[in-house]
Motif scaffolding. Structure first.
Motif, mmCIF file in Angstrom:
data_model
loop_
_atom_site.group_PDB
_atom_site.id
_atom_site.type_symbol
_atom_site.label_atom_id
_atom_site.label_comp_id
_atom_site.label_asym_id
_atom_site.label_seq_id
_atom_site.Cartn_x
_atom_site.Cartn_y
_atom_site.Cartn_z
ATOM 1 N N GLU A 1 -8.260 3.984 7.373
ATOM 2 C CA GLU A 1 -8.481 3.893 5.713
ATOM 3 C C GLU A 1 -7.294 3.247 5.201
ATOM 4 O OE1 GLU A 1 -11.447 7.546 4.513
ATOM 5 O OE2 GLU A 1 -9.165 7.902 5.261
ATOM 6 N N VAL A 2 -6.262 3.339 5.737
ATOM 7 C CA VAL A 2 -4.403 2.548 5.383
ATOM 8 C C VAL A 2 -5.495 1.409 5.771
ATOM 9 C CG1 VAL A 2 -2.587 2.332 5.278
ATOM 10 C CG2 VAL A 2 -3.222 4.257 5.010
ATOM 11 N N VAL B 1 0.411 -0.884 0.383
ATOM 12 C CA VAL B 1 -0.169 0.074 -0.133
ATOM 13 C C VAL B 1 0.571 1.144 0.184
ATOM 14 C CG1 VAL B 1 -1.869 -0.899 1.230
ATOM 15 C CG2 VAL B 1 -0.299 0.139 2.221
ATOM 16 N N VAL C 1 -3.212 4.660 -2.128
ATOM 17 C CA VAL C 1 -4.393 5.042 -1.049
ATOM 18 C C VAL C 1 -3.883 6.482 -0.053
ATOM 19 C CG1 VAL C 1 -5.294 4.513 1.292
ATOM 20 C CG2 VAL C 1 -4.220 3.021 0.107
ATOM 21 N N GLY D 1 -6.139 11.620 4.811
ATOM 22 C CA GLY D 1 -6.373 10.511 5.188
ATOM 23 C C GLY D 1 -6.055 9.895 6.301
ATOM 24 N N PRO E 1 0.965 4.531 1.101
ATOM 25 C CA PRO E 1 -0.645 5.924 1.527
ATOM 26 C C PRO E 1 -0.144 7.218 1.453
ATOM 27 C CG PRO E 1 0.594 4.370 3.287
ATOM 28 C CD PRO E 1 1.311 4.044 2.093
ATOM 29 N N GLU F 1 -7.886 -0.391 6.178
ATOM 30 C CA GLU F 1 -8.709 -1.863 5.691
ATOM 31 C C GLU F 1 -8.161 -1.569 4.464
ATOM 32 O OE1 GLU F 1 -11.925 -2.304 6.379
ATOM 33 O OE2 GLU F 1 -12.666 -1.444 7.461
ATOM 34 N N ALA F 2 -7.460 -1.280 3.432
ATOM 35 C CA ALA F 2 -6.620 -1.484 2.294
ATOM 36 C C ALA F 2 -5.728 -2.760 2.501
ATOM 37 C CB ALA F 2 -5.638 -0.522 1.831
#
Length: 255
Positions: free
Chosen positions: A228-229, A192, A251, A224, A194, A231-232
């Motif tokens: 939220e990160v 990911v 993200v 963000g 971010p 969740e990814a």
């Protein structure tokens, strides 16, 4: 009357899991059925609070002090994993540092060495240990690795953290290469990336207003959250992403 064997929760190792994105990942993973081992470098109280939150969500969770930049710390981490859980199903390489802000011509070698030792060498070494436990080539059951990189790897970090951005560029490349290297051994490797995330990272670097100051440059007009990160990350770890390998997932609200 038949009885079924007790379910075995998958075990997740989260490096740098005491706060920020790592803590959000540990909490969400616990809520979604994982047992968790998280590492921290210095803040024992915060790490234990994260572990307690994971236990409140139904997980077996432990926090262990281990600096991923230190070979002895890494060895202690994986020894604790083997002793306390006896298995590994997934790794989230979250531990990382930014180093101080500054232009390249103001940044000494010592900063580069510290950042690369943690963000690249530490991540690679933890991945190596995970592969030795996950790979079907080594008798493992397969699993997943998610690396926490950064949008800085593409944006470049100019004027602030070129050294950090360069380290995350290395993380992206490692993710792509490792994904191809171990895919046939049952391991998916993704990252990911971010963007501007509202965590303590900014204040720790002496820039407490950075998220508010830079939010106007994000197409979604906001920073963000660590959740939220997370969740990814959990999606990439999950069976829902079973055919996702070698992905670098931004993200960052479009930035």
């Amino acid at each position: 009357m038949s009885t079924s064997a007790p379910s075995v929760r998958p075990v997740l190792l989260v490096t740098g899991g005491g706060r920020g994105i790592g803590a959000a990942v540990a909490r969400l993973a616990a809520a979604r059925g994982h047992d968790v081992l998280l590492t921290y470098r210095s803040d024992a109280a915060r790490a234990e609070a994260t572990a307690e939150a994971a236990r409140a969500a139904g997980a077996t969770a432990h926090a262990i002090q281990a600096d991923v930049a230190d070979p002895e710390g890494r060895a202690q981490c994986f020894a604790a994993l083997d002793a306390r859980f006896g298995r590994l199903d997934a790794l989230v390489n979250n531990a990382g540092i930014t180093g101080p802000t500054g232009r390249l011509d103001e940044t000494p070698d010592a900063v580069w060495e510290e950042v690369l030792r943690t963000n690249v060498l530490g991540l690679a070494a933890c991945s190596r240990e995970a592969i030795r436990r996950l790979s079907t080539r080594h008798g493992g059951r397969g699993g997943a690795i998610v690396n926490v990189s950064s949008r800085a790897s593409t944006i470049g970090g100019g004027g602030e953290w070129v050294h950090y951005a360069a380290s995350k560029g290395a993380v992206d490349t490692l993710t792509l290469g490792l994904a191809r290297e171990v895919a046939a051994e049952g391991i998916r490797v993704n990252a990911v990336n971010p963007g501007l995330i509202d965590t303590e990272l900014h204040a720790a670097a002496g820039l407490p207003d950075r998220v508010a100051r830079m939010s106007a440059g994000v197409p979604m007009q906001r920073g963000g959250s660590a959740e939220e990160v997370a969740e990814a990350v959990l999606w990439l770890l999950s069976p829902a992403a079973s055919y996702v390998n070698g992905a670098l997932l931004p993200v960052g609200g479009g930035r």
